[in-house]
Write a protein that holds these residues in place. Structure first.
Motif, PDB file in Angstrom:
ATOM      1  N   HIS A   1      15.949 -10.498 -33.931  1.00 38.18           N
ATOM      2  CA  HIS A   1      15.043  -9.560 -34.226  1.00 38.18           C
ATOM      3  C   HIS A   1      15.049  -8.303 -33.665  1.00 38.18           C
ATOM      4  O   HIS A   1      15.494  -8.414 -32.591  1.00 38.18           O
ATOM      5  CB  HIS A   1      13.578 -10.421 -34.306  1.00 38.18           C
ATOM      6  CG  HIS A   1      13.224 -10.504 -32.654  1.00 38.18           C
ATOM      7  ND1 HIS A   1      13.331 -11.692 -32.375  1.00 38.18           N
ATOM      8  CD2 HIS A   1      12.400  -9.795 -31.803  1.00 38.18           C
ATOM      9  CE1 HIS A   1      12.993 -11.472 -30.846  1.00 38.18           C
ATOM     10  NE2 HIS A   1      12.344 -10.505 -30.863  1.00 38.18           N
ATOM     11  N   PHE A   2      14.332  -7.364 -34.155  1.00 40.13           N
ATOM     12  CA  PHE A   2      14.038  -6.071 -33.462  1.00 40.13           C
ATOM     13  C   PHE A   2      12.357  -5.996 -33.132  1.00 40.13           C
ATOM     14  O   PHE A   2      11.622  -6.225 -33.775  1.00 40.13           O
ATOM     15  CB  PHE A   2      14.271  -4.975 -34.171  1.00 40.13           C
ATOM     16  CG  PHE A   2      15.712  -4.767 -34.489  1.00 40.13           C
ATOM     17  CD1 PHE A   2      16.748  -4.162 -33.793  1.00 40.13           C
ATOM     18  CD2 PHE A   2      16.304  -5.311 -35.830  1.00 40.13           C
ATOM     19  CE1 PHE A   2      18.153  -4.091 -34.004  1.00 40.13           C
ATOM     20  CE2 PHE A   2      17.527  -4.950 -36.197  1.00 40.13           C
ATOM     21  CZ  PHE A   2      18.418  -4.538 -35.388  1.00 40.13           C
ATOM     22  N   GLU A   3      12.164  -5.642 -31.797  1.00 37.03           N
ATOM     23  CA  GLU A   3      10.528  -5.498 -31.772  1.00 37.03           C
ATOM     24  C   GLU A   3      10.504  -4.304 -30.814  1.00 37.03           C
ATOM     25  O   GLU A   3      11.324  -3.988 -29.700  1.00 37.03           O
ATOM     26  CB  GLU A   3       9.909  -6.713 -30.766  1.00 37.03           C
ATOM     27  CG  GLU A   3      10.711  -7.183 -29.367  1.00 37.03           C
ATOM     28  CD  GLU A   3      10.260  -8.191 -28.850  1.00 37.03           C
ATOM     29  OE1 GLU A   3       9.049  -7.766 -27.916  1.00 37.03           O
ATOM     30  OE2 GLU A   3      10.499  -9.393 -29.025  1.00 37.03           O
ATOM     31  N   PHE A   4       9.476  -3.329 -31.305  1.00 39.90           N
ATOM     32  CA  PHE A   4       9.904  -2.139 -30.894  1.00 39.90           C
ATOM     33  C   PHE A   4       8.478  -1.141 -31.247  1.00 39.90           C
ATOM     34  O   PHE A   4       7.523  -1.723 -31.875  1.00 39.90           O
ATOM     35  CB  PHE A   4      11.006  -1.007 -31.618  1.00 39.90           C
ATOM     36  CG  PHE A   4      10.836  -1.495 -32.997  1.00 39.90           C
ATOM     37  CD1 PHE A   4      10.435  -0.245 -33.891  1.00 39.90           C
ATOM     38  CD2 PHE A   4      11.372  -2.354 -33.771  1.00 39.90           C
ATOM     39  CE1 PHE A   4      10.434  -0.229 -35.330  1.00 39.90           C
ATOM     40  CE2 PHE A   4      11.427  -2.519 -35.109  1.00 39.90           C
ATOM     41  CZ  PHE A   4      10.748  -1.416 -35.604  1.00 39.90           C
ATOM     42  N   PHE A   5       8.390   0.018 -30.467  1.00 39.05           N
ATOM     43  CA  PHE A   5       7.150   0.786 -30.502  1.00 39.05           C
ATOM     44  C   PHE A   5       7.534   1.893 -31.485  1.00 39.05           C
ATOM     45  O   PHE A   5       8.726   2.478 -31.125  1.00 39.05           O
ATOM     46  CB  PHE A   5       6.571   1.317 -29.217  1.00 39.05           C
ATOM     47  CG  PHE A   5       6.128   0.330 -28.287  1.00 39.05           C
ATOM     48  CD1 PHE A   5       4.922  -0.371 -28.647  1.00 39.05           C
ATOM     49  CD2 PHE A   5       6.850  -0.253 -27.487  1.00 39.05           C
ATOM     50  CE1 PHE A   5       4.172  -1.453 -27.859  1.00 39.05           C
ATOM     51  CE2 PHE A   5       6.304  -1.086 -26.377  1.00 39.05           C
ATOM     52  CZ  PHE A   5       5.141  -1.749 -26.846  1.00 39.05           C
ATOM     53  N   LEU A   6       6.778   2.413 -32.230  1.00 42.66           N
ATOM     54  CA  LEU A   6       6.691   3.587 -33.008  1.00 42.66           C
ATOM     55  C   LEU A   6       5.586   4.716 -32.897  1.00 42.66           C
ATOM     56  O   LEU A   6       4.592   4.250 -32.234  1.00 42.66           O
ATOM     57  CB  LEU A   6       6.696   3.646 -34.386  1.00 42.66           C
ATOM     58  CG  LEU A   6       7.933   2.805 -35.034  1.00 42.66           C
ATOM     59  CD1 LEU A   6       7.851   2.455 -36.775  1.00 42.66           C
ATOM     60  CD2 LEU A   6       9.220   3.135 -34.591  1.00 42.66           C
ATOM     61  N   SER A   7       5.875   6.099 -32.618  1.00 40.16           N
ATOM     62  CA  SER A   7       4.735   6.796 -32.202  1.00 40.16           C
ATOM     63  C   SER A   7       4.481   7.980 -33.297  1.00 40.16           C
ATOM     64  O   SER A   7       5.455   8.116 -33.993  1.00 40.16           O
ATOM     65  CB  SER A   7       4.892   7.527 -30.714  1.00 40.16           C
ATOM     66  OG  SER A   7       6.013   8.456 -31.137  1.00 40.16           O
TER      67      SER A   7
END
Length: 390
Positions: free
Chosen positions: A292-298
């Motif tokens: 999986h990918f876990e990430f922040f977007l702004s």
């Protein structure tokens, strides 16, 4: 289709408990997540709070909602999901834990994340394991992007192609066998993975990696029987992000994407000479277990402070990360629930910060030269036990 599936198998299948949820997940503590993604926190209100506006988009049985409430006191939380069955569990979970008492407002509503007009803007949106189950994930991301305030953050969790190869084959096999996505499918799916030959790769992969995670029926069904699923590689993931006009603000498990986890010596030196994106692509190629990918977007580019600048760091204030176990002590469980040793000097500086939260690091009542303050503060920042405040 998806709503009916989760009515049958409310997900995630975590047990209910009386009182606050166990431990913590720093990605659901907005202060910790904000500092990780942007490099610093904004000041608290006059009441000593950060009244974040939080959306839990696709809350399921309320595990994330429960943590979002208890880890963000004084905030306003809206939790939505399309499954009435899952929401029934979510309401019971948060009732038993006292989640509503921890926040300014908690709303749990049966709504699609595609139909939230009039809500927001939100400071922080949590959407873990949701968009990859939509018929049109791009529409879901665009909807969430429209609910995020300028400068706000979105935390996502999406499936990755590489580490789900065996899962996808099992899913396709069960579909060919027409087992369905109900109780019969659950029985036959478990039977398949138990009766394949012991040396079969699909059985071995399941028993090695997923048998504990899928002990609950809802979790097994979500992994192997879900009627609608999309997964990504890194290139498609970044194109997906760009489709909503958002900025990639970093992985929330950055250690996974470091070549130093896999390489050493000359090979590591070569890897570290690559661009950041090339390093991530290299890790993706080298580690086929990334599921999986876990990430922040702004919403807008993040401009992190330069903590290598002595004057900037000395002028900042600090806060103790609330996602620590065992504070105050030099032996802690850190934000990722791993053992962490804080130096004696670090403990002294943290105690000074806690007793004088409105005082800049350079002005804390410590009989230390600036060089010592800076060295200790940077060590604590790297360990993520000290969160800087601008």
């Amino acid at each position: 289709m998806v709503s009916a599936f989760y009515d049958r198998f409310p997900y995630p299948g975590d047990p209910l408990q009386d009182g606050p949820p166990p431990g913590y997940n720093w990605r659901w503590c907005v202060d910790s997540a904000w500092a990780a993604a942007t490099g610093a926190l904004t000041p608290r209100s006059d009441q000593g709070e950060r009244p974040w506006r939080i959306l839990d988009a696709g809350c399921g049985t309320g595990v994330s909602t429960d943590y979002l409430c208890h880890l963000n006191p004084g905030s306003s939380v809206l939790a939505v999901d399309i499954s009435a069955g899952a929401l029934e569990v979510a309401r019971e979970r948060t009732r038993r834990s006292g989640a509503a008492k921890a926040v300014r407002e908690l709303r749990i509503e049966q709504r699609s994340l595609l139909d939230l007009a009039g809500e927001g803007p939100f400071d922080y949106i949590n959407s873990v394991g949701v968009l990859h189950h939509l018929r049109e994930p791009e529409a879901g991301l665009q909807s969430l992007a429209g609910l995020l305030r300028p400068g706000g953050l979105l935390h996502l969790f999406l499936y990755a192609d590489g580490g789900r190869w065996e899962i996808h084959r099992t899913q396709r096999a069960l579909a060919r066998l027409a087992v369905g996505s109900g109780a019969e499918g659950l029985r036959l799916g478990r039977q398949l993975l138990a009766e394949l030959p012991e040396g079969n790769r699909l059985r071995q992969h399941h028993e090695r990696r997923w048998i504990v995670d899928t002990a609950a029926d809802a979790n097994f069904a979500d992994m192997y029987l879900h009627p609608q699923e999309t997964s990504y590689n890194l290139d498609r993931l970044l194109a997906f992000v760009a489709s909503a006009g958002l900025e990639f603000a970093g992985f929330s498990n950055p250690e996974v994407w470091s070549p130093a986890r896999l390489l050493s010596g000359e090979l590591l030196e070569r890897a570290q000479g690559l661009s950041q994106l090339e390093q991530w692509s290299l890790v993706e190629e080298l580690d086929p277990d990334i599921s999986h990918f876990e990430f922040f977007l702004s919403h807008g580019a993040v401009r992190a402070p330069d903590w290598s600048d002595d004057e900037v760091l000395l002028a900042a204030r600090g806060e103790i990360n609330r996602c620590l176990w065992g504070w105050p002590a030099t032996r802690l469980m850190g934000p990722d629930l791993m053992p962490l040793d804080v130096s004696e000097e670090g403990l002294v500086l943290m105690a000074a910060v806690e007793s004088a939260p409105a005082v800049a690091i350079g002005q804390l009542p410590l009989d230390w030269p600036a060089a010592q303050r800076l060295a200790v503060a940077r060590q604590l920042l790297n360990q993520r036990v000290l969160l800087p405040v601008l």
